[in-house]
Design a protein around this motif. Structure first.
Motif, PDB file in Angstrom:
ATOM      1  N   PHE A 245       0.823  -1.206   0.000  1.00 37.65           N
ATOM      2  CA  PHE A 245       0.000   0.000   0.000  1.00 37.65           C
ATOM      3  C   PHE A 245       0.865   1.267   0.000  1.00 37.65           C
ATOM      4  O   PHE A 245       1.927   1.312   0.618  1.00 37.65           O
ATOM      5  N   HIS A 458      -4.605   2.567  -8.141  1.00 41.83           N
ATOM      6  CA  HIS A 458      -5.320   3.408  -7.177  1.00 41.83           C
ATOM      7  C   HIS A 458      -6.672   2.792  -6.797  1.00 41.83           C
ATOM      8  O   HIS A 458      -7.444   2.408  -7.675  1.00 41.83           O
ATOM      9  N   THR A 459      -6.929   2.733  -5.507  1.00 39.16           N
ATOM     10  CA  THR A 459      -8.311   2.540  -5.044  1.00 39.16           C
ATOM     11  C   THR A 459      -8.850   3.850  -4.484  1.00 39.16           C
ATOM     12  O   THR A 459     -10.045   3.983  -4.240  1.00 39.16           O
ATOM     13  N   GLU A 471     -15.739   4.676  -1.963  1.00 34.70           N
ATOM     14  CA  GLU A 471     -15.319   3.762  -3.025  1.00 34.70           C
ATOM     15  C   GLU A 471     -15.742   4.303  -4.391  1.00 34.70           C
ATOM     16  O   GLU A 471     -16.795   4.931  -4.521  1.00 34.70           O
ATOM     17  N   VAL A 496      -0.394  -0.151  -4.339  1.00 33.11           N
ATOM     18  CA  VAL A 496      -1.789   0.269  -4.402  1.00 33.11           C
ATOM     19  C   VAL A 496      -1.953   1.533  -3.574  1.00 33.11           C
ATOM     20  O   VAL A 496      -1.747   1.518  -2.356  1.00 33.11           O
ATOM     21  N   ASN A 497      -2.318   2.609  -4.236  1.00 31.05           N
ATOM     22  CA  ASN A 497      -2.556   3.876  -3.558  1.00 31.05           C
ATOM     23  C   ASN A 497      -3.930   3.805  -2.893  1.00 31.05           C
ATOM     24  O   ASN A 497      -4.951   3.830  -3.568  1.00 31.05           O
ATOM     25  N   THR A 498      -3.924   3.724  -1.568  1.00 31.95           N
ATOM     26  CA  THR A 498      -5.169   3.608  -0.808  1.00 31.95           C
ATOM     27  C   THR A 498      -5.530   4.912  -0.100  1.00 31.95           C
ATOM     28  O   THR A 498      -6.513   4.947   0.647  1.00 31.95           O
ATOM     29  N   LEU A 501      -7.043   4.777   3.443  1.00 36.67           N
ATOM     30  CA  LEU A 501      -7.385   3.367   3.600  1.00 36.67           C
ATOM     31  C   LEU A 501      -8.811   3.103   4.073  1.00 36.67           C
ATOM     32  O   LEU A 501      -9.537   2.332   3.448  1.00 36.67           O
ATOM     33  N   VAL A 504     -11.796   2.904   1.665  1.00 33.74           N
ATOM     34  CA  VAL A 504     -11.715   2.005   0.506  1.00 33.74           C
ATOM     35  C   VAL A 504     -11.236   0.614   0.913  1.00 33.74           C
ATOM     36  O   VAL A 504     -10.483  -0.036   0.186  1.00 33.74           O
ATOM     37  N   THR A 507     -12.242  -2.493  -1.783  1.00 32.65           N
ATOM     38  CA  THR A 507     -11.470  -2.625  -3.020  1.00 32.65           C
ATOM     39  C   THR A 507      -9.978  -2.819  -2.737  1.00 32.65           C
ATOM     40  O   THR A 507      -9.292  -3.523  -3.483  1.00 32.65           O
ATOM     41  N   SER A 508      -9.478  -2.231  -1.658  1.00 35.97           N
ATOM     42  CA  SER A 508      -8.057  -2.395  -1.332  1.00 35.97           C
ATOM     43  C   SER A 508      -7.752  -3.843  -0.959  1.00 35.97           C
ATOM     44  O   SER A 508      -6.716  -4.394  -1.352  1.00 35.97           O
ATOM     45  N   THR A 511      -7.507  -5.949  -4.160  1.00 41.57           N
ATOM     46  CA  THR A 511      -6.244  -5.861  -4.898  1.00 41.57           C
ATOM     47  C   THR A 511      -5.181  -6.761  -4.287  1.00 41.57           C
ATOM     48  O   THR A 511      -4.395  -7.390  -5.004  1.00 41.57           O
TER      49      THR A 511
END
Length: 767
Positions: A245, A458-459, A471, A496-498, A501, A504, A507-508, A511
């Motif tokens: 992340f 990205h999420t 989301e 993964v850009n959360t 956090l 999201v 979806t995170s 991933t």
């Protein structure tokens, strides 16, 4: 049952990732046969047990003469098939865990494993309601134990797996002859992180611990005992080598739990929860903040938990360009020596024991293309790509001198990806290309992604149009895009850009599950995204609410208005705030004929024309958002009582934020299309009411420990600023004048980052 007890099993036979579990071995007077083609390790640690010759009803005994080998083999296969038909409804021998279970870990095991073992003890306490005993010596262990074994206490009958971050969970009877323990669950791995994953996989699989439990407020169910099939064995390894992340644009976390007393942006206790979440999701990497120095305490804390540290496209080699001294030129064209000195210093400032995936590249200050502020930059694309090429070559030389053979990536953000596609940029050997998405989940490789490369995904995303509070990226897009990377073999790196956090989490988590095991996501069956959604709804909200919430989420992801023709150009929650303020500033300044082009909205010459396109898109989305809200409301009474606060935060508040944001945007856009002061007052007053509803929805999400999460550090989207501007503009229309400070703040895009980095004081880059 009597017949079943005469059937032998396949003791130690490897259980595949679908968790087929084998029963224990029976007694010794068995026929046996050799299984060919196994590796030496599997032949040693997972050999098939002998098959009992005693008769089963309907299965006559077979002769064991030398000529009876084939008959014996046939009998074994028939018996094994009979066993498999009985497995679902038959009580097998098992390992029973309870509050009397002992956790054994040697005090000399590596620190990151010790921390994960503490989490395991905490998980057991939550499940059983009382602390379990943690011991360091085998002589202190009880009859039933959980053994955390990397360098120490690995039973002779358990083979440590080989490879990168591979874990093994195995049930063993009498792990050490002569010792008090009779049954053991052994958690081990090929390396430190592999062992950590064994611990967390065990907690998730058998104790029912949500890997994001702290973020979803979801404790495991209380139980008096937990059963594990005797002979259970499972081994797994990751598909993506580096995966983790990026905690980016972290205004909400910083305002909610400030790290100023710790010398960090976010409190170290919260950072530890982030690191724990990554590891529970079987990630191995973190990018711990947007504008940070390599020596900051959250970097050291990440290393202490066993995580790899990495960097983004603007902070190459760890250089915090946001803190570049104002009196020094930042230009690889005119002052390359300064940059080289700063890069070398940043590389040396990392903790000595840090494992780093280095990022190389060259962007301008504050994450703009370097030619935006560097007037000496070439004007042509080839010339600009050439400067990046030279900078990258020098950075690689610096790394090879200091840390030879270390992993290096080139995060091809925006112009980097374009230059690669145009063949204007060629990376040095050993540098991994990392393709970015567009902030909405679509990878910008245009079909060129290939084996050995990686992805920046990205999420959540701050680009003034995407999602920060809620989301936005559909699961099906995640499945398609990251699945496409996995199929191509681009599995070297996934960051993964959360953002913050919490908004999201669904979806995170998706991933990271795909990064660990993409097979179900990329299989011919395209429904795995839906299967993941169903399981998420069931786990987080209960069986009775799962179907209703599945319908809600499908409607939710289809609801946003499009700001441009592309299918993924959807208005996220920040679009409503930022674009509303942009239009209101233009109206208040009287610059209504000034060309205004943003977010891919071309062929617009005035705010009124731009507003017309926005209004049309938002108007079409009204019914979709209203439908999503109806579905959420219908699901609410079905949600488990103890999950309703989380339901409020991650379902109701999220749909309400978008519904009211879409309507606010529509009202402001209509106000920009009329010249009537009276109509503008009415429309902006309506928009103000919608903005206040957004604020109330955010406050409703801030329950319990989350009090203030969406409100204390709301510096990027800044809902209060939108409300103030709307009120001020209404006052201006009524002849009261526009306060200058409101206009200035409405146009200040750097305020949030000064707040996020306030803990750094006056620190600047050193040379």
């Amino acid at each position: 049952m009597a017949a079943f007890r005469h059937v032998c099993d396949f003791h130690g036979l490897h259980a595949s990732q679908n968790n087929i579990r084998a029963p224990r071995r029976a007694s010794a007077d068995l026929c046996s046969f050799q299984v060919c083609g196994l590796s030496p390790e599997l032949e040693k640690s997972r050999r098939l047990s002998e098959m009992r010759e005693s008769a089963l009803p309907g299965f006559p005994a077979l002769s064991m003469t030398p000529n009876g080998t084939v008959a014996c083999l046939m009998r074994c296969l028939i018996v094994s098939a009979f066993v498999l038909t009985l497995l679902p409804g038959t009580a097998l021998a098992k390992v029973t865990l309870s509050s009397q279970t002992t956790v054994l870990i040697d005090p000399h095991e590596p620190g990151p494993i010790q921390l994960a073992a503490k989490d395991l003890a905490s998980d057991l306490r939550k499940v059983f309601g009382t602390p379990v005993q943690v011991v360091n010596q085998r002589s202190e262990a009880g009859p039933v134990i959980i053994v955390v074994a990397f360098d120490y206490n690995l039973p002779a009958r358990v083979a440590r797996p080989s490879g990168w971050e591979r874990f093994r969970i195995q049930a063993v009877k009498r792990p050490w002859p002569g010792e008090p323990s009779r049954q053991a669950m052994v958690l081990t791995g090929s390396d430190v992180r592999g062992t950590i994953y064994a611990i967390y996989q065990f907690s998730q699989q058998f104790l029912g611990v949500d890997p994001l439990y702290w973020w979803t407020d979801h404790p495991p169910a209380h139980r008096s005992t937990v059963d594990v099939p005797s002979g259970f064995s499972e081994t797994q390894a990751p598909a993506f080598r580096y995966r983790g992340f990026f905690i980016n644009d972290e205004d909400l976390l910083t305002g909610w739990r400030s790290g100023i007393p710790d010398g960090a942006d976010i409190s170290l206790e919260t950072w530890n929860r982030i690191f724990e979440a990554i590891l529970r999701l079987k990630g191995n990497m973190v990018l711990p903040g947007t504008w940070i120095f390599p020596y900051e305490p959250q970097v050291e804390a990440a290393v202490s938990r066993g995580l790899v540290v990495t960097e983004h496209h603007a902070n190459v080699l760890g250089l915090d360009t946001f803190r570049w001294p104002k009196d020094k030129p930042y230009s690889f064209e005119t002052a390359p020596g300064l940059l080289e000195a700063a890069w070398k210093r940043a590389v040396e400032e990392y903790p000595q024991n840090a494992e780093v995936v280095w990022s190389v590249g060259y962007r301008g200050l504050n994450d703009y293309p370097f030619w935006v502020v560097d007037k000496s930059a070439p004007a042509s694309a080839a010339g600009r790509a050439g400067v990046i090429q030279q900078a990258v070559n020098r950075e690689v030389e610096i790394l090879n001198h200091r840390y030879p053979h270390s992993p290096i990536v080139f995060n091809a953000w925006v112009e980097g990806a374009r230059f690669l596609r145009q063949r204007l940029l060629k990376l040095p050997p050993g540098v991994t290309v990392v393709w970015p998405d567009d902030g909405h989940g679509t990878i910008q490789d245009r079909g060129e992604i290939s084996a050995g490369e990686g992805v920046y995904y990205h999420t959540a995303m701050i680009d003034w149009r995407s999602n920060h509070f809620s989301e936005l990226v559909p699961l099906e897009r995640i499945r398609h895009e990251l699945g496409r990377a996995a199929k191509a073999g681009a599995t070297q790196y996934l960051i993964v850009n959360t953002s913050n956090l919490r908004p999201v989490v669904m979806t995170s988590r998706a991933t990271m599950e795909l990064a660990w095991n993409p097979k179900p996501w990329i299989a011919d069956n395209p429904d795995h995204a839906l299967a993941y959604l169903r399981e998420w709804c069931r786990e987080e909200f209960g069986e009775s609410a799962a179907t209703a919430l599945e319908k809600y989420y499908q409607a939710y992801f289809q609801a946003p208005a499009n700001y441009a023709p592309a299918a993924d150009a959807r208005m996220g929650d920040q679009f409503y705030e930022v674009m509303s303020r942009m239009l209101l500033v233009q109206l208040s300044k009287g610059t209504e004929n000034t060309p205004m082009r943003r977010f891919g909205m071309r062929q617009t010459t005035s705010p009124a024309q731009l507003a017309g396109r926005i209004a049309s898109a938002c108007e079409q989305a009204v019914a979709r958002w209203e439908n999503a809200l109806r579905l959420a409301e219908a699901a609410r009474p079905l949600v488990l009582q103890d999950r309703r606060k989380f339901f409020q935060a991650n379902v109701l508040s999220q749909v309400e934020i978008n519904l009211h944001g879409n309507q606010m945007m529509l009202d402001v856009a209509k106000a920009a299309q009329t010249t009537s002061a009276a109509e503008r007052i009415a429309l902006v007053s309506s928009a103000l009411g919608e903005a206040e509803e957004i604020e109330r929805s955010l406050q409703a999400a801030d329950y319990g420990k989350w009090a203030g999460f969406y409100t204390r550090g709301d510096w990027l989207l800044d809902v209060p600023l939108t409300i103030n501007l709307e009120r001020a503009y209404i006052g201006q229309l009524k002849g009261q004048g526009m306060p200058e400070n409101v206009l200035v703040r409405a146009q200040d895009e750097g305020f949030a980052y000064h707040m996020i980095t306030a803990y750094q004081g006056t620190q600047t880059v050193q040379f």
